[in-house]
Design an enzyme around this catalytic site. Structure first.
Site, PDB file in Angstrom:
ATOM      1  N   ASP A 146      53.216  36.965 -41.382  1.00 36.66           N
ATOM      2  CA  ASP A 146      52.338  38.117 -41.572  1.00 36.66           C
ATOM      3  C   ASP A 146      53.026  39.136 -42.471  1.00 36.66           C
ATOM      4  O   ASP A 146      54.259  39.275 -42.453  1.00 36.66           O
ATOM      5  CB  ASP A 146      52.023  38.787 -40.230  1.00 36.66           C
ATOM      6  N   ARG A 147      52.227  39.884 -43.202  1.00 34.39           N
ATOM      7  CA  ARG A 147      52.779  40.900 -44.101  1.00 34.39           C
ATOM      8  C   ARG A 147      53.653  41.904 -43.354  1.00 34.39           C
ATOM      9  O   ARG A 147      54.683  42.357 -43.873  1.00 34.39           O
ATOM     10  CB  ARG A 147      51.632  41.633 -44.813  1.00 34.39           C
TER      11      ARG A 147
END
Length: 327
Positions: A146-147
């Protein structure tokens, strides 16, 4: 026997480490021209944008030559073009290379940096950065973080080997260990293995647990904790599966949501672009696997320190961490 059409190599080079868009025209359809199909397919961009790309010669065929707007629709034809890159605020933290050989690159990704181009994050991604910085235009990601999650990501150097390394994750032949900082609950019995069914619907920000056969399994262990009001704990998380937001969902369900999580247990208001304060306190700490190509035994470990554990007051106050302390 069904015949497969070989995909031609891209006639366009990468731009800022980002591949051009490749479109294959459908086998059937009522479009009279290539333009008519692209206007419908790229309806979100608008007909004016598509026409502008044709006028500028930015849409090309397999031979690299511009395709005319009135070129007839040919089923199965390939065209390529570069989309205009979105305006992106640079993420002011480096991607650290932990390991590099002729087959793989293992990078230690900072918080806030997407792994691969997606949505509004294109050139400001770990993949695009590494392609530019390492001069490896064919580099691809074997998996994603995930970012908002920091830590180790495995990239493959040779496109033909990507599937081999991806199979490590698909077949659960790689051990991934994460670390998180979250509230300490003395009444929470640990270690434990959490099993649940998690679904993530397209267009919905959050994943959720639903009744049914478990598809998400996480081992949760307490590493250490600090006493006192608002006491925190450091947790070791070992996922056996890879559902979207799995660890974030599981810790929230246990009543100890990860610090800095904007989605769990409640969705908070979006922060402005360029606000790099209070990163999610989740870190992909280690990767361990037998290299499927070379047979080498690999064990990689992130050198980052979660900011809320190193200095909770500074993290809570929104102090921006520099590259040395890993956020």
């Amino acid at each position: 026997m069904r015949r497969t059409t070989r995909t031609p190599p891209s006639p366009l080079p990468q731009r800022h480490g980002v591949d051009p868009v490749r479109v294959r025209l459908p086998a059937t359809g009522s479009w009279g021209t290539v333009r008519a199909h692209l206007v419908e397919r790229l309806s979100g961009a608008g007909a004016g944008v598509v026409d502008g790309m044709f006028d500028a010669g930015r849409i090309v065929g397999a031979d690299g030559r511009p395709v005319a707007a009135d070129a007839p629709f040919v089923p199965g034809m390939f065209v390529w073009f570069h989309r205009d890159l979105p305006d992106e605020v640079p993420v002011p933290f480096p991607v650290r290379v932990v390991h590099r050989d002729e087959h793989i690159v293992v990078a230690d990704k900072p918080h806030f940096l997407a792994t691969t181009p997606r949505g509004g994050h294109v050139a400001e991604t770990a993949l695009a950065r590494l392609r530019r910085e390492l001069d490896l235009p064919e580099l691809t990601a074997a998996h994603r973080l995930d970012r908002l999650t920091a830590g180790l990501v495995l990239f493959t150097v040779r496109p033909e080997e990507r599937g081999t390394y991806q199979s490590l994750f698909r077949d659960r032949r790689i051990r991934k260990e994460y670390e998180a900082v979250a509230p300490y609950d003395p009444g929470l019995a640990l270690p434990r293995t959490v099993r649940s069914r998690i679904v993530k619907e397209r267009g919905v920000l959050t994943a959720r647990e639903v009744p049914g056969e478990p598809n998400a399994v996480s081992r949760v262990e307490l590493v250490e904790h600090r006493e006192g009001p608002g006491g925190l704990a450091r947790y070791r998380l070992t996922p056996a599966t890879g559902q979207t937001h799995q660890l974030r969902v599981h810790l929230s369900a246990l009543g100890v949501p990860i610090l800095g999580d904007p989605l769990y247990p409640e969705v908070t208001a979006p922060v402005p672009a360029g606000d790099f304060r209070r990163p999610l306190q989740l870190l992909a700490r280690s990767l361990e696997f037998t290299d499927p190509v070379t047979g080498a035994e690999h064990r990689f470990r992130s050198g980052r320190v979660l900011a809320a554990w190193a200095s909770y007051d500074r993290w809570a106050a929104g102090g921006n961490d520099g590259p040395s302390d890993g956020q």
